[in-house]
Design a protein around this motif. Structure first.
Motif, PDB file in Angstrom:
ATOM      1  N   LEU A 132     -13.136   9.033  -3.781  1.00  0.00           N
ATOM      2  CA  LEU A 132     -13.375   9.856  -2.586  1.00  0.00           C
ATOM      3  C   LEU A 132     -14.428  10.949  -2.792  1.00  0.00           C
ATOM      4  N   CYS A 133     -14.442  11.556  -3.960  1.00  0.00           N
ATOM      5  CA  CYS A 133     -15.377  12.671  -4.226  1.00  0.00           C
ATOM      6  C   CYS A 133     -16.260  12.205  -5.386  1.00  0.00           C
ATOM      7  N   ALA A 134     -17.260  11.399  -5.097  1.00  0.00           N
ATOM      8  CA  ALA A 134     -17.824  10.545  -6.146  1.00  0.00           C
ATOM      9  C   ALA A 134     -19.130  11.011  -6.771  1.00  0.00           C
ATOM     10  N   ALA A 135     -19.929  11.843  -6.089  1.00  0.00           N
ATOM     11  CA  ALA A 135     -21.250  12.202  -6.652  1.00  0.00           C
ATOM     12  C   ALA A 135     -21.073  13.112  -7.864  1.00  0.00           C
ATOM     13  N   PRO A 136     -21.908  12.974  -8.896  1.00  0.00           N
ATOM     14  CA  PRO A 136     -23.071  12.080  -8.990  1.00  0.00           C
ATOM     15  C   PRO A 136     -22.748  10.645  -9.409  1.00  0.00           C
ATOM     16  N   GLY A 137     -21.503  10.337  -9.750  1.00  0.00           N
ATOM     17  CA  GLY A 137     -21.186   8.930  -9.996  1.00  0.00           C
ATOM     18  C   GLY A 137     -20.606   8.628 -11.364  1.00  0.00           C
ATOM     19  N   GLY A 138     -20.260   9.653 -12.131  1.00  0.00           N
ATOM     20  CA  GLY A 138     -19.673   9.414 -13.455  1.00  0.00           C
ATOM     21  C   GLY A 138     -18.435   8.534 -13.354  1.00  0.00           C
ATOM     22  N   LYS A 139     -17.488   8.956 -12.513  1.00  0.00           N
ATOM     23  CA  LYS A 139     -16.228   8.195 -12.430  1.00  0.00           C
ATOM     24  C   LYS A 139     -16.469   6.854 -11.737  1.00  0.00           C
ATOM     25  N   SER A 140     -17.334   6.824 -10.729  1.00  0.00           N
ATOM     26  CA  SER A 140     -17.571   5.561 -10.018  1.00  0.00           C
ATOM     27  C   SER A 140     -18.174   4.498 -10.941  1.00  0.00           C
ATOM     28  N   ASN A 156     -17.542   7.372  -2.301  1.00  0.00           N
ATOM     29  CA  ASN A 156     -17.870   8.263  -1.171  1.00  0.00           C
ATOM     30  C   ASN A 156     -18.278   9.653  -1.642  1.00  0.00           C
ATOM     31  N   GLU A 157     -19.241  10.225  -0.939  1.00  0.00           N
ATOM     32  CA  GLU A 157     -19.624  11.621  -1.189  1.00  0.00           C
ATOM     33  C   GLU A 157     -19.912  12.280   0.150  1.00  0.00           C
ATOM     34  N   VAL A 158     -19.258  13.428   0.375  1.00  0.00           N
ATOM     35  CA  VAL A 158     -19.372  14.080   1.682  1.00  0.00           C
ATOM     36  C   VAL A 158     -20.729  14.773   1.873  1.00  0.00           C
ATOM     37  N   ILE A 159     -21.326  15.274   0.792  1.00  0.00           N
ATOM     38  CA  ILE A 159     -22.589  16.013   0.937  1.00  0.00           C
ATOM     39  C   ILE A 159     -23.762  15.022   0.865  1.00  0.00           C
ATOM     40  N   LYS A 160     -24.540  15.008   1.946  1.00  0.00           N
ATOM     41  CA  LYS A 160     -25.564  13.959   2.092  1.00  0.00           C
ATOM     42  C   LYS A 160     -26.526  13.882   0.894  1.00  0.00           C
ATOM     43  N   GLN A 161     -27.100  15.026   0.526  1.00  0.00           N
ATOM     44  CA  GLN A 161     -28.075  15.006  -0.575  1.00  0.00           C
ATOM     45  C   GLN A 161     -27.451  14.437  -1.843  1.00  0.00           C
ATOM     46  N   ARG A 162     -26.193  14.802  -2.075  1.00  0.00           N
ATOM     47  CA  ARG A 162     -25.516  14.310  -3.282  1.00  0.00           C
ATOM     48  C   ARG A 162     -25.206  12.815  -3.169  1.00  0.00           C
ATOM     49  N   SER A 163     -25.047  12.338  -1.937  1.00  0.00           N
ATOM     50  CA  SER A 163     -24.762  10.901  -1.784  1.00  0.00           C
ATOM     51  C   SER A 163     -25.986  10.055  -2.147  1.00  0.00           C
ATOM     52  N   ASP A 184     -16.820  12.522   5.556  1.00  0.00           N
ATOM     53  CA  ASP A 184     -15.772  13.498   5.333  1.00  0.00           C
ATOM     54  C   ASP A 184     -14.482  12.715   5.029  1.00  0.00           C
ATOM     55  N   PRO A 185     -13.609  13.254   4.158  1.00  0.00           N
ATOM     56  CA  PRO A 185     -12.369  12.516   3.842  1.00  0.00           C
ATOM     57  C   PRO A 185     -11.595  12.065   5.088  1.00  0.00           C
ATOM     58  N   LYS A 186     -11.662  12.847   6.163  1.00  0.00           N
ATOM     59  CA  LYS A 186     -10.921  12.508   7.402  1.00  0.00           C
ATOM     60  C   LYS A 186     -11.299  11.122   7.935  1.00  0.00           C
ATOM     61  N   VAL A 200      -9.190  10.828  -6.523  1.00  0.00           N
ATOM     62  CA  VAL A 200      -9.660  12.084  -5.933  1.00  0.00           C
ATOM     63  C   VAL A 200      -9.989  13.034  -7.091  1.00  0.00           C
ATOM     64  N   ASP A 201     -11.262  13.060  -7.453  1.00  0.00           N
ATOM     65  CA  ASP A 201     -11.757  13.956  -8.499  1.00  0.00           C
ATOM     66  C   ASP A 201     -12.272  15.184  -7.734  1.00  0.00           C
ATOM     67  N   ALA A 202     -11.339  16.088  -7.474  1.00  0.00           N
ATOM     68  CA  ALA A 202     -11.546  17.090  -6.422  1.00  0.00           C
ATOM     69  C   ALA A 202     -12.561  18.174  -6.800  1.00  0.00           C
ATOM     70  N   ARG A 234      -6.237  19.920   1.584  1.00  0.00           N
ATOM     71  CA  ARG A 234      -6.824  19.397   2.829  1.00  0.00           C
ATOM     72  C   ARG A 234      -7.451  18.019   2.582  1.00  0.00           C
ATOM     73  N   ILE A 235      -8.201  17.897   1.494  1.00  0.00           N
ATOM     74  CA  ILE A 235      -8.877  16.624   1.172  1.00  0.00           C
ATOM     75  C   ILE A 235      -7.823  15.518   0.984  1.00  0.00           C
ATOM     76  N   LEU A 236      -6.785  15.837   0.227  1.00  0.00           N
ATOM     77  CA  LEU A 236      -5.747  14.831  -0.051  1.00  0.00           C
ATOM     78  C   LEU A 236      -5.011  14.448   1.229  1.00  0.00           C
TER      79      LEU A 236
HETATM   80  N1  SAM Z   1     -16.356  12.352  -9.428  1.00  0.00           N
HETATM   81  C1  SAM Z   1     -17.678  12.881  -9.698  1.00  0.00           C
HETATM   82  C2  SAM Z   1     -18.182  12.325 -11.011  1.00  0.00           C
HETATM   83  O1  SAM Z   1     -17.364  11.931 -11.855  1.00  0.00           O
HETATM   84  O2  SAM Z   1     -19.415  12.252 -11.190  1.00  0.00           O
HETATM   85  C3  SAM Z   1     -17.675  14.395  -9.673  1.00  0.00           C
HETATM   86  C4  SAM Z   1     -17.118  14.929  -8.422  1.00  0.00           C
HETATM   87  S1  SAM Z   1     -17.167  16.676  -8.254  1.00  0.00           S
HETATM   88  C5  SAM Z   1     -15.911  17.201  -9.295  1.00  0.00           C
HETATM   89  C6  SAM Z   1     -16.481  16.893  -6.673  1.00  0.00           C
HETATM   90  C7  SAM Z   1     -17.287  16.327  -5.525  1.00  0.00           C
HETATM   91  O3  SAM Z   1     -16.588  16.637  -4.318  1.00  0.00           O
HETATM   92  C8  SAM Z   1     -18.669  16.902  -5.379  1.00  0.00           C
HETATM   93  O4  SAM Z   1     -19.624  15.882  -5.372  1.00  0.00           O
HETATM   94  C9  SAM Z   1     -18.635  17.636  -4.046  1.00  0.00           C
HETATM   95  O5  SAM Z   1     -19.845  17.527  -3.333  1.00  0.00           O
HETATM   96  C10 SAM Z   1     -17.528  16.918  -3.317  1.00  0.00           C
HETATM   97  N2  SAM Z   1     -16.903  17.758  -2.248  1.00  0.00           N
HETATM   98  C11 SAM Z   1     -17.114  19.053  -1.974  1.00  0.00           C
HETATM   99  N3  SAM Z   1     -16.386  19.438  -0.905  1.00  0.00           N
HETATM  100  C12 SAM Z   1     -15.714  18.355  -0.503  1.00  0.00           C
HETATM  101  C13 SAM Z   1     -14.820  18.117   0.568  1.00  0.00           C
HETATM  102  N4  SAM Z   1     -14.472  19.082   1.408  1.00  0.00           N
HETATM  103  N5  SAM Z   1     -14.335  16.873   0.701  1.00  0.00           N
HETATM  104  C14 SAM Z   1     -14.669  15.895  -0.164  1.00  0.00           C
HETATM  105  N6  SAM Z   1     -15.505  16.072  -1.191  1.00  0.00           N
HETATM  106  C15 SAM Z   1     -16.020  17.280  -1.373  1.00  0.00           C
END
Ligand code: SAM
Length: 482
Positions: A132-140, A156-163, A184-186, A200-202, A234-236
């Motif tokens: 769910l919170c994937a950028a920059p992609g380590g876990k993915s 998935n990544e909510v922030i466009k530039q990071r996606s 957005d997670p919603k 969820v790597d929050a 909220r994200i979860l």
């Molecule tokens: N999992 C990634 C990896 O291993 O490379 C690192 C993820 S980082 C800890 C958390 C990510 O959550 C960031 O990319 C951030 O942009 C995103 N994020 C920030 N606010 C968020 C929100 N409200 N909902 C979902 N993701 C969010």
């Protein structure tokens, strides 16, 4: 390095927290350097890494007084089959194999993610996984390496530039079974009970990375920890409906704060009807098992004074509740013509692929992934899916960079080998003065790994390395000395 007093006080009494050792390790030692190998790019660790280890990746500062290559030793990361510590930090930017996606530079503790996948899932099965919170992609990229080919990873990544960065890293990894989304997670509520696994790597207060990121120290405050904790809930809460009954939730942070770790566990178990699941960690006694205060549920803490890695927290859950399925009308992707298909198939290793148009370009998907793509397309903002092939113009394939990085590219495609200096020039998108055996589209390879496309004309070579990802730094010339 001065750690905030309030921060240190807030950790007192937490499982495994040893104030003196914790302060010492922050003051006296640097974060270890570690990488994770990409098994899909054919790397046998010893040989590949010894190749990476030779002359190309000479550290920019270390080379000053020496003409000889930097020798970098590697040792395994105990909880990750493809993870390795390096004895020194090379200049990854000037290693062509880094750009060819042979490995990902990743912090060691977070590679523990492999354990819930290996211990709690049948990885031979086709699984639908959401990161769910994937950028920059380590876990993915790690998850992708663990899953079967028939599995689907939605990254998935909510922030466009990071996606965009996430897509670039997925492309580099060379895989076909990932769909990158920017939502957005919603948005995932529209897919009730769809996923077998949700990671969820929050986003968190980041205290676990203080050794690597001094700015995180400045930004830390008790108030920010509270805000992060609320955002994590909220994200979860937003995304959990997309997990199926008995599906696995893996929650992680790089924060030490109980508000973001044990208290989130308690909330998940107490209020979200999730069942906590334990892992076998006997082999790694320095990983601290923690119990949450209210429900005594188990999580795992990583402290840099105990293990060789940064601060990390992870806990696992099964979902008890069943979701009401909702009807989604799948989209009908536009297939390419038979002629276009046969032209593209001359460039691919397999004929078992579907080719469709997406955002004016041809992409390749395996047939089962095409079905999932049709379900996801109406509800998610899909940034990237399968392999971006390119286009067919005047009965000729005009390939895209992603195709050159993928494992579906036929080895019969013309290729030109580059020496190290030319490989770096290519990655800097400079003009190349090289001999090619044929004219036309071809890949350039460094040590047998594709870096990207060139188009060789009679009297010049056009460099098609994407400018968005080209190397911008100039290299210290001393690094070329043998
Ligand atoms: N999992 C990634 C990896 O291993 O490379 C690192 C993820 S980082 C800890 C958390 C990510 O959550 C960031 O990319 C951030 O942009 C995103 N994020 C920030 N606010 C968020 C929100 N409200 N909902 C979902 N993701 C969010």
């Amino acid at each position: 390095m001065k750690l905030p007093e309030k921060f240190l006080q807030s950790l007192e009494g937490l499982a495994g927290f040893d104030m003196e050792a914790f302060i010492n390790v922050h003051e006296q030692s640097a974060a270890p350097v570690s990488i994770r190998i990409n098994p899909a790019k054919g790397s046998v660790v010893s040989s590949e890494w010894s190749m990476v280890n030779t002359q190309p990746i000479i550290g920019e500062t270390e080379v000053k007084d020496t003409d000889s290559p930097l020798t970098i030793h590697h040792s395994p990361i105990p909880w990750c089959s493809t993870g390795f510590y390096l004895s020194q930090r090379p200049s990854f930017t000037f290693d062509p194999l880094f750009h060819a996606g042979l490995y990902y530079v990743q912090e060691a503790s977070s590679m523990f993610l492999e354990q819930p996948f290996k211990q709690l899932l049948d990885l031979q099965q086709p699984l639908k996984v959401l990161d769910l919170c994937a950028a920059p992609g380590g876990k993915s990229t790690h998850i992708q390496s663990l899953l079967s080919k028939e599995s689907l990873l939605v990254s998935n990544e909510v922030i466009k530039q990071r996606s965009y960065v996430l897509s670039d890293n997925i492309i580099k990894w060379g895989c076909q079974n990932v769909i990158v989304t920017n939502n957005d997670p919603k948005a995932f509520q529209k897919l009730p009970g769809y996923f077998d696994v949700m990671v969820v790597d929050a986003p968190c207060s980041g205290s676990g990375l203080f050794r690597k990121d001094k700015e995180a120290i400045e930004e830390w405050s008790p108030n920010n920890v509270q805000l992060c904790s609320q955002r994590q809930q909220r994200i979860l809460a937003d995304a959990l409906p997309a997990l199926k009954q008995d599906g696995l939730l893996i929650y992680s942070t790089c924060s030490y704060s109980a508000e973001e770790d044990e208290q989130i566990i308690d909330w998940l178990v107490g209020e979200m009807d999730m069942e906590n699941v334990a892992l076998q960690t006997e082999n790694w006694p320095d990983i601290v098992q923690t119990a949450s205060p209210l429900t005594h549920s188990i999580g795992y803490r990583f402290y840099p004074d105990k293990i060789k890695g940064e601060g990390f927290f992870l806990a696992c859950f099964r979902k008890k509740e069943k979701e009401q399925a909702s009807k989604i009308r799948p989209s009908k992707p536009e297939a390419v013509s038979a002629k276009e298909k046969s032209l593209i198939e001359e460039w691919t290793t397999t004929k078992d692929l579907s080719f469709i148009y997406y955002r004016d370009e041809i992409i390749a998907l395996s047939p089962h992934l095409l079905q999932e793509f049709s379900v996801l397309q109406p509800v998610l903002n899909i940034q990237y899916a399968g392999v971006r092939i390119g286009s067919v113009l005047k009965d000729k394939v005009v390939p895209q960079h992603a195709f050159s990085q993928s494992t579906i590219l036929s080895s019969a495609i013309p290729a030109t080998k580059l020496i190290y200096e030319d490989a770096i020039k290519y990655l800097q998108r400079q003009d190349l003065v090289i001999e090619t055996a044929t004219t036309g589209w071809q890949v350039v390879r460094y040590k047998n790994h594709s870096l990207g496309w060139i188009n060789a004309l009679k009297n010049r070579v056009n460099n098609y390395y994407p400018k968005e990802i080209r190397i911008l730094k100039a290299q210290n010339n001393i690094a070329f000395k043998k």
